[in-house]
Write a protein that holds these residues in place. Structure first.
Motif, PDB file in Angstrom:
ATOM      1  N   LEU A 148       0.456  -1.173  -0.382  1.00 51.16           N
ATOM      2  CA  LEU A 148      -0.255  -0.085  -0.096  1.00 51.16           C
ATOM      3  C   LEU A 148       0.881   0.846   0.064  1.00 51.16           C
ATOM      4  CD1 LEU A 148      -3.062  -1.125   2.586  1.00 51.16           C
ATOM      5  CD2 LEU A 148      -2.548  -0.538  -0.257  1.00 51.16           C
ATOM      6  N   LEU A 149       2.245   1.005   0.807  1.00 51.33           N
ATOM      7  CA  LEU A 149       2.936   2.780   0.526  1.00 51.33           C
ATOM      8  C   LEU A 149       4.150   2.565   0.121  1.00 51.33           C
ATOM      9  CD1 LEU A 149       3.493   2.043   4.249  1.00 51.33           C
ATOM     10  CD2 LEU A 149       1.898   3.673   3.234  1.00 51.33           C
ATOM     11  N   GLY A 150       4.346   1.530  -0.920  1.00 46.64           N
ATOM     12  CA  GLY A 150       5.243   1.429  -2.331  1.00 46.64           C
ATOM     13  C   GLY A 150       6.596   0.697  -2.022  1.00 46.64           C
ATOM     14  N   ILE A 151       7.156   0.410  -0.880  1.00 52.23           N
ATOM     15  CA  ILE A 151       8.255   0.262  -0.115  1.00 52.23           C
ATOM     16  C   ILE A 151       8.071  -1.574  -0.467  1.00 52.23           C
ATOM     17  CG2 ILE A 151       8.041   2.112   1.349  1.00 52.23           C
ATOM     18  CD1 ILE A 151       7.418  -0.082   3.618  1.00 52.23           C
ATOM     19  N   ALA A 152       9.638  -1.042  -0.054  1.00 55.92           N
ATOM     20  CA  ALA A 152      10.080  -3.235  -0.069  1.00 55.92           C
ATOM     21  C   ALA A 152       9.684  -4.383   1.009  1.00 55.92           C
ATOM     22  CB  ALA A 152      11.722  -2.765  -0.395  1.00 55.92           C
ATOM     23  N   LEU A 171       9.627   4.426   6.264  1.00 54.72           N
ATOM     24  CA  LEU A 171       8.700   5.436   6.053  1.00 54.72           C
ATOM     25  C   LEU A 171       9.422   6.597   5.036  1.00 54.72           C
ATOM     26  CD1 LEU A 171       6.440   5.543   9.287  1.00 54.72           C
ATOM     27  CD2 LEU A 171       6.122   4.579   7.201  1.00 54.72           C
ATOM     28  N   ASP A 172      10.845   6.823   5.043  1.00 51.42           N
ATOM     29  CA  ASP A 172      11.634   7.910   4.044  1.00 51.42           C
ATOM     30  C   ASP A 172      11.020   7.064   2.861  1.00 51.42           C
ATOM     31  OD1 ASP A 172      11.706   9.653   6.794  1.00 51.42           O
ATOM     32  OD2 ASP A 172      13.965   8.430   6.448  1.00 51.42           O
ATOM     33  N   ASP A 173      10.432   6.103   2.167  1.00 52.05           N
ATOM     34  CA  ASP A 173      10.687   5.326   1.589  1.00 52.05           C
ATOM     35  C   ASP A 173       9.469   6.068   0.869  1.00 52.05           C
ATOM     36  OD1 ASP A 173      13.160   4.411   1.391  1.00 52.05           O
ATOM     37  OD2 ASP A 173      13.120   3.277   2.688  1.00 52.05           O
ATOM     38  N   VAL A 174       8.316   5.829   1.041  1.00 52.66           N
ATOM     39  CA  VAL A 174       7.609   5.943   0.949  1.00 52.66           C
ATOM     40  C   VAL A 174       6.884   6.704  -0.443  1.00 52.66           C
ATOM     41  CG1 VAL A 174       4.524   6.381   1.401  1.00 52.66           C
ATOM     42  CG2 VAL A 174       6.363   5.861   3.182  1.00 52.66           C
ATOM     43  N   ASP A 175       6.149   5.621  -1.111  1.00 47.37           N
ATOM     44  CA  ASP A 175       6.123   6.022  -2.831  1.00 47.37           C
ATOM     45  C   ASP A 175       4.382   6.904  -2.671  1.00 47.37           C
ATOM     46  OD1 ASP A 175       6.710   6.088  -6.337  1.00 47.37           O
ATOM     47  OD2 ASP A 175       4.955   5.671  -5.680  1.00 47.37           O
ATOM     48  N   GLY A 176       4.416   7.392  -3.580  1.00 47.25           N
ATOM     49  CA  GLY A 176       3.657   8.841  -3.070  1.00 47.25           C
ATOM     50  C   GLY A 176       2.400   8.865  -3.950  1.00 47.25           C
ATOM     51  N   THR A 177       3.028   7.820  -4.910  1.00 47.96           N
ATOM     52  CA  THR A 177       1.622   7.997  -6.293  1.00 47.96           C
ATOM     53  C   THR A 177       0.849   6.047  -5.520  1.00 47.96           C
ATOM     54  OG1 THR A 177       2.999   8.131  -8.418  1.00 47.96           O
ATOM     55  CG2 THR A 177       1.593   6.950  -8.890  1.00 47.96           C
ATOM     56  N   GLY A 222       6.282   4.872 -10.373  1.00 47.67           N
ATOM     57  CA  GLY A 222       6.689   4.425  -9.378  1.00 47.67           C
ATOM     58  C   GLY A 222       5.884   3.066  -9.513  1.00 47.67           C
ATOM     59  N   LEU A 223       4.393   2.836  -9.465  1.00 46.46           N
ATOM     60  CA  LEU A 223       2.856   2.285  -9.349  1.00 46.46           C
ATOM     61  C   LEU A 223       3.689   0.628  -9.632  1.00 46.46           C
ATOM     62  CD1 LEU A 223       0.246   2.359  -8.016  1.00 46.46           C
ATOM     63  CD2 LEU A 223      -0.370   2.499 -10.424  1.00 46.46           C
ATOM     64  N   ALA A 224       3.692  -0.338  -9.329  1.00 47.50           N
ATOM     65  CA  ALA A 224       3.834  -1.421  -9.837  1.00 47.50           C
ATOM     66  C   ALA A 224       2.255  -2.634  -9.632  1.00 47.50           C
ATOM     67  CB  ALA A 224       4.726  -2.810  -8.691  1.00 47.50           C
ATOM     68  N   LEU A 225       2.642  -3.182 -10.701  1.00 52.37           N
ATOM     69  CA  LEU A 225       1.382  -4.215 -10.974  1.00 52.37           C
ATOM     70  C   LEU A 225       1.469  -5.702 -10.891  1.00 52.37           C
ATOM     71  CD1 LEU A 225       1.387  -3.352 -15.035  1.00 52.37           C
ATOM     72  CD2 LEU A 225       0.781  -2.062 -13.257  1.00 52.37           C
ATOM     73  N   ILE A 226       0.058  -5.902 -10.958  1.00 53.61           N
ATOM     74  CA  ILE A 226       0.455  -7.939 -10.446  1.00 53.61           C
ATOM     75  C   ILE A 226       1.894  -8.214 -11.404  1.00 53.61           C
ATOM     76  CG2 ILE A 226      -1.587  -7.306  -9.063  1.00 53.61           C
ATOM     77  CD1 ILE A 226      -2.865  -9.022 -11.629  1.00 53.61           C
ATOM     78  N   PRO A 227       2.674  -9.731 -11.285  1.00 52.68           N
ATOM     79  CA  PRO A 227       2.656 -10.857 -12.372  1.00 52.68           C
ATOM     80  C   PRO A 227       1.619 -11.323 -12.967  1.00 52.68           C
ATOM     81  CG  PRO A 227       3.723 -11.092  -9.858  1.00 52.68           C
ATOM     82  CD  PRO A 227       2.217  -9.941 -10.102  1.00 52.68           C
ATOM     83  N   ARG A 228       2.710 -11.075 -14.046  1.00 56.53           N
ATOM     84  CA  ARG A 228       1.242 -11.236 -15.341  1.00 56.53           C
ATOM     85  C   ARG A 228       0.576 -12.453 -15.838  1.00 56.53           C
ATOM     86  NH1 ARG A 228       1.169 -14.979 -20.154  1.00 56.53           N
ATOM     87  NH2 ARG A 228       2.808 -16.483 -19.274  1.00 56.53           N
ATOM     88  N   VAL A 229      -0.568 -12.110 -15.431  1.00 54.73           N
ATOM     89  CA  VAL A 229      -1.432 -13.540 -15.217  1.00 54.73           C
ATOM     90  C   VAL A 229      -1.575 -14.182 -16.574  1.00 54.73           C
ATOM     91  CG1 VAL A 229      -4.494 -14.121 -14.411  1.00 54.73           C
ATOM     92  CG2 VAL A 229      -3.016 -12.217 -13.755  1.00 54.73           C
TER      93      VAL A 229
END
Length: 524
Positions: A148-152, A171-177, A222-229
């Motif tokens: 949800l926060l876009g961190i590893a 928390l410093d690495d949170v992705d805003g998008t 920076g928005l990650a997608l699910i693996p290929r279905v």
């Protein structure tokens, strides 16, 4: 019989079942895919869980509107079992282990059905379920925070507190998008649930996320997608025979939870015109669904409340709605795989987060505290163990705590004082046995009767033991009555057994000790 919900089916119900099945499919398909990510499995495994297991339940299950796929509780328990396997497993082997686990869950359920343990398994208390669900809800919510926060996120961290601490340290690495997409998805899910519950929220946010990726360049920010279905249907799989011993304890715990969730949903959805839910039938249906699912790339299945509620609200009349939902899943797998590739991970995580937070019921804990303090402590201990030791252990320990409460209750005195009638003699004390006696409650009952007689001021001349509710005679009953007669006689008090049913009295008189007691005037 097969397809019991189709008994007396009317042709005009078909449109209701088809519409309900489609509506449930719009909820269960994206939701099951999200739950697969909780278990650490490919998203298509969640999709496959909506196929063969759902068809199996439609043929065997007794609930008209229950939708059989999987739940967040089952998903996190599955993750816990797989995490306990040796680290040398490859990704493909772990996936096969998951399918082996599903088949073992089915075998456990069918074994319970073979021995007709449905009614016994149902004795797992609501307090245990409350604690387990709270532990599941908070633990799964913590697993979704990095997405949800876009961190590893640190994959080595386990448990609620370790995962939360790991998130706080990054928390410093949170992705805003990613945060913006997550917040929008969560907000929309809650809004639709409140103002338009008939609208399938998971489908709306899934479609919205796919359109966002397809129409904008948000993925480049920076928005990650699910693996290929992959497109296509599941292929048969073979078990990991060497891991069966390691998987079996976890399979048993998951089987207990799957059955409990299925029965709870089935009973909550039952209409007055429908037949009562048969626990053993549900064991059979859930067991076959899991066993077949284990050979068709599915997670352990269970009845899900949210999609079942959609099914019912849409007017489902029978399990033809479940068949329709399974067909929806098949169509998605065959034709929509490339479209699902544009689904953001944050959207799936949002679905999971909203679903599991709803498992944490503060009101349920408060009610347990106010109504029955021991059950509150069972719930609290089960939840605490789930957050610290692990959810599998919390399920098993919660079952043990439930059995402790049941045994403690069964081992308490069965003698209760009857309200005094103004016309009763003052030198007579009347007590009632509210059930038969066995080894565990015989001694407490004997002590309670003695205490009631000896502590009364003035002492009674006669103690009458009303046995009208005793349905069968046991040796502990005979030993208790004869011992009480002797103990009270030494104190100058007579014991009289009254109201013992004829069949029970005849059985008791086969004992020489009781026959002597009865012949001496001890039975009326």
């Amino acid at each position: 019989m097969l397809a019991p919900t189709l008994r007396g089916y009317r042709r005009e119900w078909i449109r209701y079942d088809v519409l309900a099945g489609v509506a449930a499919g719009t909820v269960v398909v994206p939701q099951a895919m999200a739950y697969a990510t909780i278990a650490g499995l490919p998203v298509e495994v969640g999709l496959y869980t909506c196929m063969l297991p759902m068809l199996a339940y439609a043929l065997l299950g007794g609930s008209h509107s229950l939708s059989m796929s999987t739940t967040s509780t089952i998903a996190i328990l599955t993750a816990g079992v797989l995490a306990g396997l040796p680290e040398d497993r490859s990704a493909d082997e772990l996936v096969r282990d998951a399918f082996t686990l599903t088949a073992l869950v089915g075998a456990c359920l069918l074994t319970m059905r073979l021995f007709r343990l449905g009614s016994i398994v149902e004795q797992i208390s609501p307090a245990t379920m409350t604690g387990v669900k709270a532990g599941v809800g908070l633990t799964v919510a913590a697993t979704q925070l990095p997405i949800l926060l876009g961190i590893a996120g640190d994959p080595e961290e386990e448990g609620f507190f370790g995962r939360v601490a790991d998130v706080l340290s990054q928390l410093d690495d949170v992705d805003g998008t990613t945060v913006a997409v997550s917040a929008a998805a969560i907000g929309l899910l809650y809004l639709l649930r409140r103002v338009a519950p008939q609208v399938p929220g998971p489908l709306v946010v899934a479609v919205g996320g796919i359109l966002l990726v397809a129409l904008t360049d948000v993925e480049d920010h920076g928005l990650a997608l699910i693996p290929r279905v992959p497109s296509g249907l599941p292929t048969p799989t073979t078990p990991m025979w060497g891991d069966i011993t390691a998987l079996l304890p976890g399979a048993f715990a998951i089987a207990l939870m799957a059955f409990m969730e299925t029965v709870v949903v089935a009973r909550a959805q039952r209409q007055q015109s429908e037949e009562p839910v048969d626990a053993d039938r549900e064991l059979l249906a859930n067991g076959v669904a899991a066993l077949l699912g284990g050979f068709a790339q599915a997670m352990p299945p269970a009845g899900g409340f949210s999609q079942s509620a959609v099914n019912q609200r849409a007017g489902a009349r029978s399990q033809l709605a479940g068949v329709t939902t399974a067909l929806v899943a098949v169509l998605v797998a065959l034709f929509l795989g490339p479209v699902l590739d544009d689904l953001p991970e944050a959207v799936l995580a949002s679905m999971v987060f909203v679903a599991v937070i709803g498992l944490v019921s503060v009101r349920a804990f408060v009610e347990l505290y106010l109504v029955h303090r021991p059950e509150f402590w069972v719930a609290a201990a089960t939840a605490a163990l789930g957050l610290t030791v692990g959810l599998l252990d919390s399920v098993l320990i919660g079952v043990v705590l439930t059995l402790v409460l049941v045994i403690r209750d069964l081992s308490s005195s069965r003698a209760q004082p009857l309200p005094a009638d103004p016309g009763d003699p003052t030198d007579v004390l009347v007590l009632r046995l509210v059930s038969s006696l066995y080894t565990g409650n015989a001694r407490p009952t004997q002590d309670a009767v003695l205490a009631a007689a000896l502590d009364r001021v003035p002492r009674p001349a006669t103690v009458v033991l009303d046995c009208s509710e005793v349905r069968w005679v046991t040796m502990p009953f005979i030993e208790t009555v004869t011992a009480l007669g002797a103990d009270l006689r030494r104190e100058g008090i007579s014991l009289v057994v009254a109201g013992l049913p004829d069949h029970a009295l005849a059985a008791a008189r086969r004992s020489r000790a009781f026959a002597a007691f009865a012949d001496a005037g001890g039975v009326r």
